[in-house]
Scaffold this active site. Structure first.
Site, PDB file in Angstrom:
ATOM      1  N   LYS A  13       0.830  -1.217   0.000  1.00 22.86           N
ATOM      2  CA  LYS A  13       0.000   0.000   0.000  1.00 22.86           C
ATOM      3  C   LYS A  13       0.862   1.264   0.000  1.00 22.86           C
ATOM      4  O   LYS A  13       0.659   2.172  -0.793  1.00 22.86           O
ATOM      5  CB  LYS A  13      -0.918   0.032   1.242  1.00 22.86           C
ATOM      6  CG  LYS A  13      -1.837  -1.149   1.378  1.00 22.86           C
ATOM      7  CD  LYS A  13      -2.706  -1.046   2.628  1.00 22.86           C
ATOM      8  CE  LYS A  13      -1.928  -1.097   3.937  1.00 22.86           C
ATOM      9  NZ  LYS A  13      -1.227  -2.373   4.181  1.00 22.86           N
ATOM     10  N   ARG A  88      -9.458   0.416   8.876  1.00 23.86           N
ATOM     11  CA  ARG A  88      -9.044  -0.961   9.133  1.00 23.86           C
ATOM     12  C   ARG A  88     -10.121  -1.756   9.856  1.00 23.86           C
ATOM     13  O   ARG A  88      -9.926  -2.950  10.096  1.00 23.86           O
ATOM     14  CB  ARG A  88      -7.786  -0.940  10.013  1.00 23.86           C
ATOM     15  CG  ARG A  88      -6.470  -1.101   9.267  1.00 23.86           C
ATOM     16  CD  ARG A  88      -5.370  -0.997  10.305  1.00 23.86           C
ATOM     17  NE  ARG A  88      -4.151  -1.668   9.988  1.00 23.86           N
ATOM     18  CZ  ARG A  88      -3.100  -1.115   9.380  1.00 23.86           C
ATOM     19  NH1 ARG A  88      -3.156   0.107   8.934  1.00 23.86           N
ATOM     20  NH2 ARG A  88      -2.006  -1.802   9.223  1.00 23.86           N
ATOM     21  N   ARG A 127      11.691  -5.697   5.073  1.00 20.82           N
ATOM     22  CA  ARG A 127      11.411  -4.267   4.851  1.00 20.82           C
ATOM     23  C   ARG A 127      12.365  -3.434   5.698  1.00 20.82           C
ATOM     24  O   ARG A 127      12.632  -3.732   6.834  1.00 20.82           O
ATOM     25  CB  ARG A 127       9.970  -3.945   5.249  1.00 20.82           C
ATOM     26  CG  ARG A 127       9.679  -2.440   5.284  1.00 20.82           C
ATOM     27  CD  ARG A 127       8.217  -2.118   5.230  1.00 20.82           C
ATOM     28  NE  ARG A 127       7.447  -2.639   6.341  1.00 20.82           N
ATOM     29  CZ  ARG A 127       6.095  -2.587   6.409  1.00 20.82           C
ATOM     30  NH1 ARG A 127       5.422  -2.041   5.415  1.00 20.82           N
ATOM     31  NH2 ARG A 127       5.473  -3.081   7.438  1.00 20.82           N
ATOM     32  N   ARG A 160      11.481  -1.711  11.490  1.00 17.49           N
ATOM     33  CA  ARG A 160      10.441  -1.342  12.454  1.00 17.49           C
ATOM     34  C   ARG A 160      10.302  -2.391  13.547  1.00 17.49           C
ATOM     35  O   ARG A 160      10.434  -3.573  13.282  1.00 17.49           O
ATOM     36  CB  ARG A 160       9.097  -1.191  11.723  1.00 17.49           C
ATOM     37  CG  ARG A 160       8.922   0.152  11.050  1.00 17.49           C
ATOM     38  CD  ARG A 160       7.740   0.192  10.110  1.00 17.49           C
ATOM     39  NE  ARG A 160       6.536  -0.450  10.618  1.00 17.49           N
ATOM     40  CZ  ARG A 160       5.405  -0.587   9.920  1.00 17.49           C
ATOM     41  NH1 ARG A 160       5.337  -0.118   8.670  1.00 17.49           N
ATOM     42  NH2 ARG A 160       4.346  -1.164  10.428  1.00 17.49           N
ATOM     43  N   ARG A 171      -0.341  -9.541  13.029  1.00 16.29           N
ATOM     44  CA  ARG A 171      -0.960  -8.454  12.258  1.00 16.29           C
ATOM     45  C   ARG A 171      -1.785  -9.001  11.100  1.00 16.29           C
ATOM     46  O   ARG A 171      -2.820  -8.446  10.746  1.00 16.29           O
ATOM     47  CB  ARG A 171       0.109  -7.483  11.766  1.00 16.29           C
ATOM     48  CG  ARG A 171       0.597  -6.563  12.884  1.00 16.29           C
ATOM     49  CD  ARG A 171       1.974  -6.002  12.616  1.00 16.29           C
ATOM     50  NE  ARG A 171       2.050  -5.207  11.422  1.00 16.29           N
ATOM     51  CZ  ARG A 171       3.184  -4.964  10.764  1.00 16.29           C
ATOM     52  NH1 ARG A 171       4.312  -5.454  11.189  1.00 16.29           N
ATOM     53  NH2 ARG A 171       3.163  -4.221   9.687  1.00 16.29           N
TER      54      ARG A 171
HETATM   55  P1  ADP Z   1       1.372  -2.129   7.829  1.00 18.76           P
HETATM   56  O1  ADP Z   1       0.842  -1.491   6.598  1.00 18.76           O
HETATM   57  O2  ADP Z   1       2.670  -2.788   7.666  1.00 18.76           O
HETATM   58  O3  ADP Z   1       0.359  -2.986   8.537  1.00 18.76           O
HETATM   59  P2  ADP Z   1       0.990   0.373   9.274  1.00 18.76           P
HETATM   60  O4  ADP Z   1       2.137   1.309   9.296  1.00 18.76           O
HETATM   61  O5  ADP Z   1      -0.163   0.683   8.440  1.00 18.76           O
HETATM   62  O6  ADP Z   1       1.631  -1.038   8.940  1.00 18.76           O
HETATM   63  O7  ADP Z   1       0.450   0.146  10.753  1.00 18.76           O
HETATM   64  C1  ADP Z   1       1.321  -0.176  11.820  1.00 18.76           C
HETATM   65  C2  ADP Z   1       0.513  -0.311  13.101  1.00 18.76           C
HETATM   66  O8  ADP Z   1      -0.105   0.947  13.425  1.00 18.76           O
HETATM   67  C3  ADP Z   1      -0.657  -1.297  13.046  1.00 18.76           C
HETATM   68  O9  ADP Z   1      -0.261  -2.632  13.305  1.00 18.76           O
HETATM   69  C4  ADP Z   1      -1.573  -0.747  14.139  1.00 18.76           C
HETATM   70  O10 ADP Z   1      -1.107  -1.073  15.432  1.00 18.76           O
HETATM   71  C5  ADP Z   1      -1.407   0.762  13.956  1.00 18.76           C
HETATM   72  N1  ADP Z   1      -2.390   1.319  13.004  1.00 18.76           N
HETATM   73  C6  ADP Z   1      -2.140   1.917  11.815  1.00 18.76           C
HETATM   74  N2  ADP Z   1      -3.281   2.289  11.205  1.00 18.76           N
HETATM   75  C7  ADP Z   1      -4.287   1.918  12.037  1.00 18.76           C
HETATM   76  C8  ADP Z   1      -5.707   1.986  11.967  1.00 18.76           C
HETATM   77  N3  ADP Z   1      -6.338   2.531  10.909  1.00 18.76           N
HETATM   78  N4  ADP Z   1      -6.428   1.494  13.021  1.00 18.76           N
HETATM   79  C9  ADP Z   1      -5.827   0.953  14.081  1.00 18.76           C
HETATM   80  N5  ADP Z   1      -4.497   0.827  14.205  1.00 18.76           N
HETATM   81  C10 ADP Z   1      -3.720   1.300  13.195  1.00 18.76           C
HETATM   82  P1  ADP Z   2       2.303  -1.830   3.228  1.00 20.21           P
HETATM   83  O1  ADP Z   2       2.286  -0.334   3.194  1.00 20.21           O
HETATM   84  O2  ADP Z   2       1.088  -2.427   2.572  1.00 20.21           O
HETATM   85  O3  ADP Z   2       2.537  -2.386   4.602  1.00 20.21           O
HETATM   86  P2  ADP Z   2       4.886  -1.592   1.841  1.00 20.21           P
HETATM   87  O4  ADP Z   2       4.614  -0.716   0.690  1.00 20.21           O
HETATM   88  O5  ADP Z   2       5.612  -1.021   2.991  1.00 20.21           O
HETATM   89  O6  ADP Z   2       3.520  -2.319   2.330  1.00 20.21           O
HETATM   90  O7  ADP Z   2       5.681  -2.879   1.287  1.00 20.21           O
HETATM   91  C1  ADP Z   2       6.127  -3.917   2.153  1.00 20.21           C
HETATM   92  C2  ADP Z   2       7.530  -4.366   1.731  1.00 20.21           C
HETATM   93  O8  ADP Z   2       7.462  -5.061   0.490  1.00 20.21           O
HETATM   94  C3  ADP Z   2       8.520  -3.235   1.511  1.00 20.21           C
HETATM   95  O9  ADP Z   2       9.802  -3.686   1.902  1.00 20.21           O
HETATM   96  C4  ADP Z   2       8.462  -2.976  -0.004  1.00 20.21           C
HETATM   97  O10 ADP Z   2       9.710  -2.497  -0.499  1.00 20.21           O
HETATM   98  C5  ADP Z   2       8.156  -4.364  -0.545  1.00 20.21           C
HETATM   99  N1  ADP Z   2       7.253  -4.379  -1.697  1.00 20.21           N
HETATM  100  C6  ADP Z   2       6.190  -3.555  -1.940  1.00 20.21           C
HETATM  101  N2  ADP Z   2       5.536  -3.919  -3.075  1.00 20.21           N
HETATM  102  C7  ADP Z   2       6.192  -5.013  -3.546  1.00 20.21           C
HETATM  103  C8  ADP Z   2       6.004  -5.871  -4.713  1.00 20.21           C
HETATM  104  N3  ADP Z   2       4.990  -5.669  -5.572  1.00 20.21           N
HETATM  105  N4  ADP Z   2       6.866  -6.893  -4.864  1.00 20.21           N
HETATM  106  C9  ADP Z   2       7.871  -7.117  -3.981  1.00 20.21           C
HETATM  107  N5  ADP Z   2       8.100  -6.348  -2.876  1.00 20.21           N
HETATM  108  C10 ADP Z   2       7.278  -5.308  -2.666  1.00 20.21           C
END
Ligand code: ADP
Ligand code: ADP
Ligand code: ZN
Length: 216
Positions: A13, A88, A127, A160, A171
């Site tokens: 995303k 979410r 990541r 992270r 998660r």
């Molecule tokens: P990822 O896309 O890898 O899941 P995010 O950066 O979006 O990670 O979220 C990291 C953490 O922040 C989540 O596991 C949760 O604890 C919190 N978080 C982020 N967005 C939300 C949301 N919309 N509602 C509740 N918790 C959230």
């Molecule tokens: P999200 O915001 O949904 O948690 P990220 O954009 O942070 O996901 O991507 C998660 C990890 O996967 C990062 O290390 C990113 O560089 C990698 N990544 C993102 N899209 C792709 C893809 N299409 N193929 C392989 N790796 C990807």
């Protein structure tokens, strides 16, 4: 364009949202980034949020809803926005509908980036994130030019706290239970677009662009 990027943690995303920011000139609203900023600053909100984040649980709805509500009222959201990681839960989706109604806006598209659990785990454990500017890398799929150094700003890359395998699995479980039902919620509203998130970054981006160019 008012957009939501939906998908499991690690689906891509943030990566796709950042490209869309560049191409379409609308801001990315990442609740995860905003919460991590609050944690880094050591604010009350940050202290409270960190306990949930470290366990891989969701931060309470009212907390994130408050943050998004304030953010959506900023002037840079007038020409559109990309919500990344929000909503979410169903309660968050309903609160968003309410907020948008008050602002006289609506969601134009929800981009659902589908990726299975094993691929998501592989993506997240490798990541790396820039401490300074938040740019995202992957040790294998999207490595920085120089080890541990951000291509864009020279900042230090870190893993992270919640990007460890056991937290990622938790998660993913939370995603399945709380967030996946939103796919049907938005499909019923007629704004859902599915993207094959297992393609490489460029391949996913091509799909995203073809959707956004049509609705723009
Ligand atoms: P990822 O896309 O890898 O899941 P995010 O950066 O979006 O990670 O979220 C990291 C953490 O922040 C989540 O596991 C949760 O604890 C919190 N978080 C982020 N967005 C939300 C949301 N919309 N509602 C509740 N918790 C959230
Ligand atoms: P999200 O915001 O949904 O948690 P990220 O954009 O942070 O996901 O991507 C998660 C990890 O996967 C990062 O290390 C990113 O560089 C990698 N990544 C993102 N899209 C792709 C893809 N299409 N193929 C392989 N790796 C990807
Ligand atoms: Zn950087």
């Amino acid at each position: 364009m008012n957009l939501i990027f939906l998908g499991a943690p690690g689906a891509g995303k943030g990566t796709q949202a950042k490209r869309a920011v560049e191409k379409y000139g609308i801001p990315q609203i990442s609740t995860g980034d905003m919460l991590r900023e609050a944690v880094a600053k050591g604010t009350e909100l940050g202290k409270k949020a960190k306990e949930y984040m470290d366990k891989g649980e969701l931060v309470p709805d009212e907390v994130v809803i408050g943050i998004v509500k304030e953010r959506l009222q900023q002037p840079d959201c007038e020409k559109g926005f990309i919500l990344d990681g929000f909503p979410r839960t169903l309660a968050q989706a309903e609160a968003l509908d309410e907020m948008l109604k008050e602002l006289g806006k609506k969601i134009d598209a929800v981009i659902n980036i589908a990726v299975p659990e094993e691929e998501v785990v592989k993506r997240i454990v490798n990541r790396r994130t820039c401490k300074k500017c938040g740019a995202v890398y992957h040790l294998i799929y999207a490595p920085p030019k120089e080890d541990n150094k951000c291509d864009k700003c020279g900042g230090e890359l870190y893993q992270r706290d919640d990007d460890k395998e056991e937290t990622v699995r938790e998660r993913y479980r939370v995603y399945k239970q709380n967030t996946e039902p939103l796919i049907e919620y938005y499909r019923k509203k007629g704004v859902l677009y599915d993207v094959d998130g297992t393609k490489d970054i460029e391949g996913v981006w091509e799909e995203v662009v073809s959707i956004l160019d049509k609705i723009k």
